[in-house]
Write a protein that holds these residues in place. Structure first.
Motif, PDB file in Angstrom:
ATOM      1  N   LYS A 131     -14.394 -30.405  29.054  1.00  0.00           N
ATOM      2  CA  LYS A 131     -13.087 -30.308  29.705  1.00  0.00           C
ATOM      3  C   LYS A 131     -13.175 -29.867  31.166  1.00  0.00           C
ATOM      4  CE  LYS A 131     -10.549 -29.394  25.431  1.00  0.00           C
ATOM      5  NZ  LYS A 131      -9.614 -28.479  24.714  1.00  0.00           N
ATOM      6  N   ALA A 132     -13.974 -28.851  31.484  1.00  0.00           N
ATOM      7  CA  ALA A 132     -14.011 -28.319  32.845  1.00  0.00           C
ATOM      8  C   ALA A 132     -15.058 -28.995  33.714  1.00  0.00           C
ATOM      9  CB  ALA A 132     -14.255 -26.808  32.816  1.00  0.00           C
ATOM     10  N   GLY A 133     -16.292 -29.081  33.204  1.00  0.00           N
ATOM     11  CA  GLY A 133     -17.373 -29.682  33.968  1.00  0.00           C
ATOM     12  C   GLY A 133     -17.867 -28.798  35.098  1.00  0.00           C
ATOM     13  N   ASP A 134     -18.652 -29.380  35.964  1.00  0.00           N
ATOM     14  CA  ASP A 134     -19.184 -28.688  37.129  1.00  0.00           C
ATOM     15  C   ASP A 134     -18.030 -28.183  37.998  1.00  0.00           C
ATOM     16  OD1 ASP A 134     -20.364 -28.152  39.735  1.00  0.00           O
ATOM     17  OD2 ASP A 134     -22.073 -29.374  39.149  1.00  0.00           O
ATOM     18  N   ASP A 135     -18.142 -26.948  38.487  1.00  0.00           N
ATOM     19  CA  ASP A 135     -17.085 -26.369  39.326  1.00  0.00           C
ATOM     20  C   ASP A 135     -16.729 -27.269  40.498  1.00  0.00           C
ATOM     21  OD1 ASP A 135     -17.086 -24.121  37.705  1.00  0.00           O
ATOM     22  OD2 ASP A 135     -18.374 -22.957  39.025  1.00  0.00           O
ATOM     23  N   THR A 136     -17.727 -27.961  41.065  1.00  0.00           N
ATOM     24  CA  THR A 136     -17.481 -28.735  42.280  1.00  0.00           C
ATOM     25  C   THR A 136     -16.577 -29.935  42.055  1.00  0.00           C
ATOM     26  OG1 THR A 136     -19.513 -30.047  41.992  1.00  0.00           O
ATOM     27  CG2 THR A 136     -19.672 -28.034  43.318  1.00  0.00           C
ATOM     28  N   ARG A 137     -16.361 -30.313  40.797  1.00  0.00           N
ATOM     29  CA  ARG A 137     -15.424 -31.414  40.534  1.00  0.00           C
ATOM     30  C   ARG A 137     -14.030 -31.079  41.056  1.00  0.00           C
ATOM     31  NH1 ARG A 137     -16.928 -35.513  37.080  1.00  0.00           N
ATOM     32  NH2 ARG A 137     -18.912 -35.246  35.969  1.00  0.00           N
ATOM     33  N   GLN A 138     -13.707 -29.791  41.120  1.00  0.00           N
ATOM     34  CA  GLN A 138     -12.379 -29.369  41.570  1.00  0.00           C
ATOM     35  C   GLN A 138     -12.400 -28.741  42.961  1.00  0.00           C
ATOM     36  OE1 GLN A 138      -9.616 -30.157  39.842  1.00  0.00           O
ATOM     37  NE2 GLN A 138     -11.063 -31.235  38.508  1.00  0.00           N
ATOM     38  N   TRP A 139     -13.519 -28.826  43.668  1.00  0.00           N
ATOM     39  CA  TRP A 139     -13.613 -28.228  45.000  1.00  0.00           C
ATOM     40  C   TRP A 139     -13.047 -29.204  46.039  1.00  0.00           C
ATOM     41  CZ3 TRP A 139     -18.779 -25.052  45.642  1.00  0.00           C
ATOM     42  CH2 TRP A 139     -18.722 -23.952  44.789  1.00  0.00           C
ATOM     43  N   GLY A 140     -11.734 -29.345  46.015  1.00  0.00           N
ATOM     44  CA  GLY A 140     -11.046 -30.208  46.953  1.00  0.00           C
ATOM     45  C   GLY A 140      -9.625 -29.733  47.150  1.00  0.00           C
ATOM     46  N   PRO A 141      -8.820 -30.439  47.931  1.00  0.00           N
ATOM     47  CA  PRO A 141      -9.111 -31.748  48.511  1.00  0.00           C
ATOM     48  C   PRO A 141     -10.161 -31.674  49.624  1.00  0.00           C
ATOM     49  CG  PRO A 141      -7.016 -30.910  49.350  1.00  0.00           C
ATOM     50  CD  PRO A 141      -7.494 -29.942  48.308  1.00  0.00           C
ATOM     51  N   PRO A 142     -10.700 -32.886  49.975  1.00  0.00           N
ATOM     52  CA  PRO A 142     -10.284 -34.227  49.539  1.00  0.00           C
ATOM     53  C   PRO A 142     -10.885 -34.628  48.197  1.00  0.00           C
ATOM     54  CG  PRO A 142     -12.025 -34.419  51.160  1.00  0.00           C
ATOM     55  CD  PRO A 142     -11.715 -32.963  51.060  1.00  0.00           C
ATOM     56  N   PHE A 143     -10.141 -35.509  47.500  1.00  0.00           N
ATOM     57  CA  PHE A 143     -10.595 -36.106  46.252  1.00  0.00           C
ATOM     58  C   PHE A 143     -10.728 -37.620  46.435  1.00  0.00           C
ATOM     59  CE2 PHE A 143      -8.599 -32.179  44.888  1.00  0.00           C
ATOM     60  CZ  PHE A 143      -9.443 -31.722  43.892  1.00  0.00           C
ATOM     61  N   LEU A 144     -11.564 -38.221  45.622  1.00  0.00           N
ATOM     62  CA  LEU A 144     -11.693 -39.668  45.614  1.00  0.00           C
ATOM     63  C   LEU A 144     -10.361 -40.284  45.211  1.00  0.00           C
ATOM     64  CD1 LEU A 144     -13.660 -42.136  45.805  1.00  0.00           C
ATOM     65  CD2 LEU A 144     -14.038 -41.835  43.339  1.00  0.00           C
ATOM     66  N   LYS A 145      -9.943 -41.340  45.908  1.00  0.00           N
ATOM     67  CA  LYS A 145      -8.697 -42.038  45.590  1.00  0.00           C
ATOM     68  C   LYS A 145      -8.961 -43.167  44.599  1.00  0.00           C
ATOM     69  CE  LYS A 145      -6.311 -39.896  48.916  1.00  0.00           C
ATOM     70  NZ  LYS A 145      -5.183 -38.982  48.629  1.00  0.00           N
ATOM     71  N   ASP A 146      -8.028 -43.367  43.672  1.00  0.00           N
ATOM     72  CA  ASP A 146      -8.154 -44.502  42.755  1.00  0.00           C
ATOM     73  C   ASP A 146      -7.636 -45.767  43.436  1.00  0.00           C
ATOM     74  OD1 ASP A 146      -5.365 -44.483  42.595  1.00  0.00           O
ATOM     75  OD2 ASP A 146      -5.319 -43.481  40.646  1.00  0.00           O
ATOM     76  N   SER A 147      -7.592 -46.865  42.702  1.00  0.00           N
ATOM     77  CA  SER A 147      -7.199 -48.150  43.283  1.00  0.00           C
ATOM     78  C   SER A 147      -5.741 -48.158  43.742  1.00  0.00           C
ATOM     79  CB  SER A 147      -7.439 -49.275  42.275  1.00  0.00           C
ATOM     80  OG  SER A 147      -6.761 -49.002  41.050  1.00  0.00           O
ATOM     81  N   ASP A 148      -4.930 -47.184  43.254  1.00  0.00           N
ATOM     82  CA  ASP A 148      -3.528 -47.072  43.670  1.00  0.00           C
ATOM     83  C   ASP A 148      -3.339 -46.061  44.791  1.00  0.00           C
ATOM     84  OD1 ASP A 148      -2.632 -48.928  41.744  1.00  0.00           O
ATOM     85  OD2 ASP A 148      -2.642 -47.359  40.202  1.00  0.00           O
TER      86      ASP A 148
END
Length: 406
Positions: free
Chosen positions: A39-56
């Motif tokens: 559920k949480a994963g590596d802390d750095t997954r939430q070290w943003g913004p910026p975040f990767l944008k999806d196709s929308d």
């Protein structure tokens, strides 16, 4: 397939130093399994913004920070605090060459996942522990963070503008250099251990500390202190040992001039129309220029201010004087040399369609760097790995999911 396509790596690390090492090994072809919390994963997954944008154009859960250090890996989610999770790790270790971890000293021992416990299962295991202060010494049980270690290891005392100038005082680096260097040292140590294992059949334990690495990478600065007994100080964008070797402000922007010898210095002042500065005995040799820095640098600054940045760079490049601009990152990725070297790359991504990343700088003629997969989604390969490595059935995996183990 990459030079290390025969290696299997279990990466239990999080954040930067360990994942940077894991990414290096993965780039070189190793099969690196990134173990993350469900559920949480590596802390750095939430070290943003910026975040990767999806196709929308909407933010995904993949922070740019995470993307920078986890390409070419596979992700499995696993709760190692459970007996079932510990058993899965132990089974994976049986066919793993290298384990990387950056837990606090002693933390994995309570789970039976420390080096001694896993070595009893696989005699030739290579196990790399990365901590702030190492496995020994009075600070061993302290948590270590890059920023803190940059201060403790002396880096910040010699970084930043001179204290007697506006804005002077200690300054951290703009990137987590201690973590990055530790990841690089870990990569080197692991590869040396692999060579030793291949020759002797014996694995080993690697103890890497951020503080050790920070002090070691101070290089000539630390050596200056050891040779003189005088603590080095900050020089801003200048060198304590070479003059001129610093930034100068032209009429329309900043440039870097790095005169590594007396000949380059003469060419520099000649390009500025002041070749007599190379004949002045106070400035004729580098030791004398260092001694008379406070006199010479204002003269050079006034000289540089008379021309534009482009005029200086064109003139100094023609004269063979090392120089360059100070680029922002838009200018970095628009630079013709950066483009020619292919440093920016694009990979397909399951959420965004594609993701832009920085390519590994390792160019190898016979075993080129592998670009096989983008930074993985959380748990993207859990089922795949459990089936492939442990021959688990769908029902077995679903039972683990129902218990929250994976």
């Amino acid at each position: 397939m990459g030079a290390l396509n025969h290696l299997r790596v279990l990466d239990l690390s999080r954040v930067l130093a360990g994942p940077w090492c894991g990414q290096n090994l993965a780039d070189l072809g190793a099969d690196v399994i990134k173990v993350e919390r469900p559920k949480a994963g590596d802390d750095t997954r939430q070290w943003g913004p910026p975040f990767l944008k999806d196709s929308d154009g909407q933010d995904t859960s993949e922070a740019a920070y995470y993307l920078a250090i986890n390409r070419n890996k596979r992700s499995i989610t696993l709760d190692i605090s459970t007996p079932e999770g510990q058993e899965i790790i132990k089974k994976l270790v049986l066919e793993t060459d290298v384990v990387i971890e950056n837990y606090k000293v002693g933390q994995l021992k309570k789970y039976g996942l420390d080096y001694e416990s896993l070595k009893s299962l696989k005699k030739d295991l290579i196990y790399c522990s990365i901590t702030g202060f190492g496995q020994t010494g009075p600070y061993a049980h302290r948590a270590g963070y890059d920023f803190i270690v940059q201060g403790m290891g002396g880096f910040m005392s010699v970084t930043g503008e001179k204290e007697d100038l506006p804005g002077g005082g200690p300054q951290k680096a703009g990137v987590a250099i201690t973590d990055i260097f530790t990841g690089m040292y870990a990569t080197s140590a692991i590869l040396a251990a692999v060579v030793h294992r291949d020759r002797t059949g014996v694995g080993q334990y690697i103890d890497l500390a951020l503080l050790d690495v920070q002090v070691a990478t101070m290089a000539n600065v630390a050596s200056n202190y050891l040779a003189s007994g005088v603590a080095p100080k900050s020089w801003g964008n200048a060198s304590p040992n070479i003059v001129p070797y610093q930034t100068f402000k032209s009429s329309d922007g900043w440039i870097i001039v790095a005169c590594g010898n007396d000949g380059q210095y003469r060419h520099f002042v000649k390009a500025g129309g002041q070749e007599e500065l190379a004949d002045d005995p106070r400035f004729a040799t580098n030791p004398e220029r260092v001694r008379h820095r406070d006199t010479l640098v204002p003269i050079l600054s006034a000289m540089v201010a008379k021309k534009t940045k482009k005029d200086w760079i064109d003139a100094l490049e023609q004269a063979g004087v090392p120089c360059g601009p100070i680029n922002n990152f838009q200018e970095v990725f628009e630079n013709e040399q950066v483009i020619a070297r292919g440093i920016k790359m694009e990979m397909p991504h399951p959420k965004a369609g594609k993701v832009n990343l920085v390519r590994s700088p390792m160019h190898m003629s016979e075993t080129p760097v592998v670009e096989k997969r983008p930074p993985p989604l959380l748990g993207e390969h859990t089922d795949e790995i459990l089936k492939e490595r442990l021959q688990m059935s769908d029902a077995d995996i679903q039972a683990l999911k129902n218990k929250g183990v994976v």
